[in-house]
Scaffold this active site. Structure first.
Site, PDB file in Angstrom:
ATOM      1  N   HIS A  99       0.774  -1.320   0.131  1.00 19.34           N
ATOM      2  CA  HIS A  99       0.005  -0.015  -0.038  1.00 19.34           C
ATOM      3  C   HIS A  99       0.916   1.153   0.029  1.00 19.34           C
ATOM      4  O   HIS A  99       1.923   1.180  -0.401  1.00 19.34           O
ATOM      5  CB  HIS A  99      -0.947  -0.063   1.281  1.00 19.34           C
ATOM      6  N   GLU A 273       1.949 -11.783   5.671  1.00 20.70           N
ATOM      7  CA  GLU A 273       1.048 -11.049   6.408  1.00 20.70           C
ATOM      8  C   GLU A 273       1.593 -11.089   7.935  1.00 20.70           C
ATOM      9  O   GLU A 273       1.478 -12.347   8.403  1.00 20.70           O
ATOM     10  CB  GLU A 273      -0.309 -11.621   6.255  1.00 20.70           C
TER      11      GLU A 273
END
Length: 309
Positions: A99, A273
């Site tokens: 992101h 993650e």
């Protein structure tokens, strides 16, 4: 990251009831580093409500990070330095901080559809955040800066796909091209999950075999798995964090064929993650600078082990 939306369809291994999980970690020493083995811990598995989000899935826009959650390293990009002499001299590592902190200000741009070989999807997303407002995009940059410093000390040439130096993105297809153009020996995309409370732990996402359109991962599936296994083993060892209790069957490894960042890569690449931002216990780790340093060390040592192995 959330599995909702076109970017992430629910993975097939998701289960709906909790049961005992036995994971075992066996030592694999390579160049003095502990690699991937079998995990050993006791806990409960629960694959219901899996909410992992990667690269382009829609999620709530992150709020402004709380001062207690942010660190100077998260707010200010660390300076680049020439690669030092070391065991990774001549190796190129690309770190992909998931992101971008300012994606939230460019929703039209990041919602633009791009071709990822198998289908089209959003350019990028805002990412998730903790309940207290610590943004995933801030977390990923902080860990990336820490990793860059560690890997440069080992002699690697380290490149970031973004370093708060562009208004949004880059798009997921460009992130893959950056690693390809660098002829990277390893690429790791850093993320944190946005699953439900009670879902805890990390997981590493590996590319599956894809050969469609511009995507052909067949040559990188094997080396990417080796990279992911080394990272997972070292992440457990250094951070003490267990593999995900809601996806991956306790292995800490998940194979996906729907991610543009993996589908379009021609060099070994994985996503990690690091934990679930929406679980209070995981969030306490993710917002800790000391734990983020351990996370960076665990991932970096996995990369070193892979490149020296």
């Amino acid at each position: 990251m959330s599995y909702t939306g076109p970017d992430f369809d629910p993975p097939p291994e998701r289960r709906s009831r909790r049961g005992p999980l036995t994971v075992a970690l066996a030592a694999l020493v390579c160049g003095g580093l502990l690699g991937w083995g079998v995990y050993a811990a006791t806990g409960g598995t629960d694959d219901k409500g899996a909410g992992a989000k990667a690269e382009g899935s829609p999620s709530a826009a992150p709020r402004t990070p709380s001062p207690a959650a942010s660190s100077p390293a998260a707010r200010t990009p660390s300076a680049s330095a020439p690669a030092a002499a070391g065991p990774l001299k001549g190796k190129v590592v690309v770190i992909d901080p998931g992101h971008n902190p300012t994606n939230v200000e460019h929703t039209a741009e990041i919602n633009r559809q791009v071709d990822v070989g198998t289908h089209r999807k959003e350019c990028d997303t805002t990412g998730t955040s903790t309940d207290d407002g610590y943004a995933e995009a801030e977390f990923t940059l902080d860990v990336a800066h820490r990793m860059r410093a560690l890997l440069q000390r080992q002699g690697a040439t380290v490149k970031l796909t973004q370093d708060r130096d562009r208004p949004f993105g880059p798009c997921v297809d460009e992130r893959a091209r950056i690693g390809n153009a660098a002829k990277a020996d390893a690429v790791v995309s850093i993320h944190a999950d946005g699953s439900g409370a009670g879902n805890r732990g990390f997981h590493v996402i590996l590319p599956g075999p894809v050969n469609a359109g511009e995507a052909d991962t067949r040559a990188i599936v094997g080396p990417s798995r080796a990279l992911g296994e080394r990272i997972a083993g070292n992440f457990v060892r250094v951070t003490g964090t267990a593999p995900s209790n809601y996806i991956g069957g306790g292995t800490g490894l998940v194979t996906r064929k729907d991610l543009g960042g993996l589908n379009l890569s021609t060099v070994p690449k994985v996503f990690i993650e690091c934990g679930n931002m929406r679980d209070s216990k995981d969030a306490a780790l993710l917002t800790s600078g000391a734990w983020r340093q351990k996370a960076a060390q665990g991932i970096s040592e996995g990369i070193v082990s892979f490149l020296r192995g």
